[in-house]
Design a protein around this motif. Structure first.
Motif, short mmCIF file in Angstrom:
data_model
loop_
_atom_site.label_atom_id
_atom_site.label_comp_id
_atom_site.label_asym_id
_atom_site.label_seq_id
_atom_site.Cartn_x
_atom_site.Cartn_y
_atom_site.Cartn_z
N VAL A 1 0.85 -1.21 0.00
CA VAL A 1 0.00 0.00 0.00
C VAL A 1 0.88 1.25 0.00
N LYS B 1 -0.03 4.51 -0.74
CA LYS B 1 -0.68 5.82 -0.61
C LYS B 1 0.19 6.77 0.21
N ASN C 1 -5.12 4.69 -2.50
CA ASN C 1 -6.42 5.15 -2.00
C ASN C 1 -6.93 6.41 -2.67
N ILE D 1 -7.94 0.91 -3.49
CA ILE D 1 -8.44 0.46 -2.19
C ILE D 1 -9.08 1.60 -1.39
N MET E 1 -13.70 -7.92 0.82
CA MET E 1 -12.68 -7.09 1.46
C MET E 1 -13.29 -6.45 2.70
N ILE F 1 -12.22 -3.66 6.21
CA ILE F 1 -11.33 -2.92 7.12
C ILE F 1 -11.99 -3.02 8.49
N MET G 1 -3.70 -5.80 7.55
CA MET G 1 -2.83 -4.67 7.31
C MET G 1 -1.59 -4.87 8.20
N SER G 2 -0.77 -3.84 8.34
CA SER G 2 0.46 -4.01 9.12
C SER G 2 0.16 -4.53 10.54
N ARG H 1 -2.91 -6.30 2.77
CA ARG H 1 -2.62 -4.95 2.28
C ARG H 1 -1.72 -4.25 3.28
N VAL H 2 -0.44 -4.17 2.97
CA VAL H 2 0.52 -3.70 3.96
C VAL H 2 1.20 -2.41 3.48
N GLY H 3 1.09 -1.36 4.30
CA GLY H 3 1.69 -0.07 3.96
C GLY H 3 2.90 0.25 4.81
N THR H 4 2.63 0.70 6.03
CA THR H 4 3.71 1.24 6.88
C THR H 4 4.83 0.23 7.18
N ARG I 1 3.57 7.36 6.78
CA ARG I 1 3.17 8.13 5.59
C ARG I 1 3.38 9.62 5.81
#
Ligand SMILES: *Cc1c(COP(=O)(O)O)cnc(C)c1O
Length: 227
Positions: free
Chosen positions: A34, A36, A57, A79, A161, A163, A201-202, A217-220, A226
């Motif tokens: 992810v 974003k 996003n 997403i 999906m 959240i 997620m994370s 869905r992994v971002g940080t 961010r």
């Protein structure tokens, strides 16, 4: 200093560990990075480390990135929240949309998917935590929406999906995500051909793998905080 390649390697290793721990087939969980609010050069570093699937996003930000990164293996997943005025660009530029939660949006994505592209992969976003603030369809309306999406030839309905509400402990996280798994099982028992659970997620990666996620869905954990 840990690089993005190091972080990616660590997340992949963690997914593999959880797959073994929870008796999931190896490589049954795929990693969506992810990106974003992350700059293009970080995405380029991830690509150099072998990551091809990215989640975004915000449409304008995503379109800028998509326009400046070219590779046939790249896969873009939308997403974020989908408003009607965004469906055309999403249909034109993305491989997946994870956040479809009503018939109007599904119909627009279908009608606006360019003929030269394969059907757009979609997930139905479900409000499993029943919170006013979270988007997604209510579970009791899910079957009707999936049935409708199956009639749209330019969409490929892949699964669900969510959240979930933020929980601190593994058992609480699993309890939330189990709701989505059971909804998917219920639909496949009815004969719908669905193969995707987009969750985790994370913070709840382990719970997600334990409960059957096929896309996390992994971002940080990959890119850091961010901007
Ligand atoms: C931002 C976001 C993620 C990634 O969250 P992290 O906590 O950074 O891993 C995953 N899914 C959705 C829908 C998001 O908006």
């Amino acid at each position: 200093m840990m690089t993005i390649a190091d972080h990616l390697q660590a997340v992949r290793e963690q997914i593999k560990q959880y797959e073994m721990q929870y008796a999931r087939p190896l490589h049954s969980v795929s990693l969506l990075a992810v990106s974003k609010n992350q700059p293009i050069d970080k995405i380029q570093q991830a690509i150099a480390a072998g990551q091809w699937a990215f989640g975004e996003n915000y449409l304008q930000e995503a379109l800028t990135k998509i326009a400046s990164l070219h590779h046939p293996k790249l896969e873009w997943h939308f997403i974020g929240a989908i408003q009607s005025n965004k469906t055309k660009k999403i249909a034109e530029h993305f491989h997946w949309a994870h956040t479809v939660s009503d018939k109007t949006i599904a119909k627009r994505l279908n009608d606006q998917r360019p003929a030269h592209l394969p059907p757009l992969n979609i997930c139905i976003q479900v409000n499993i935590s029943q919170e006013m603030t979270k988007s997604g369809i209510n579970p009791d309306q899910l079957t009707s929406l999936v049935e409708y999406c199956e009639t749209l030839p330019r969409l490929h309905c892949r699964g669900l999906m969510a959240i979930p509400a933020l929980k601190q402990t593994l058992p609480e996280q699993r309890q939330e995500l189990q709701k989505l798994r059971k909804l998917l099982e219920n639909l496949t028992e009815k004969g719908f051909m669905l193969d995707t659970l987009s969750m985790g997620m994370s913070q709840d990666l382990e719970a997600a793998v334990a409960e059957g996620a096929t896309i996390v869905r992994v971002g940080t954990a990959i890119f850091g905080p961010r901007n």
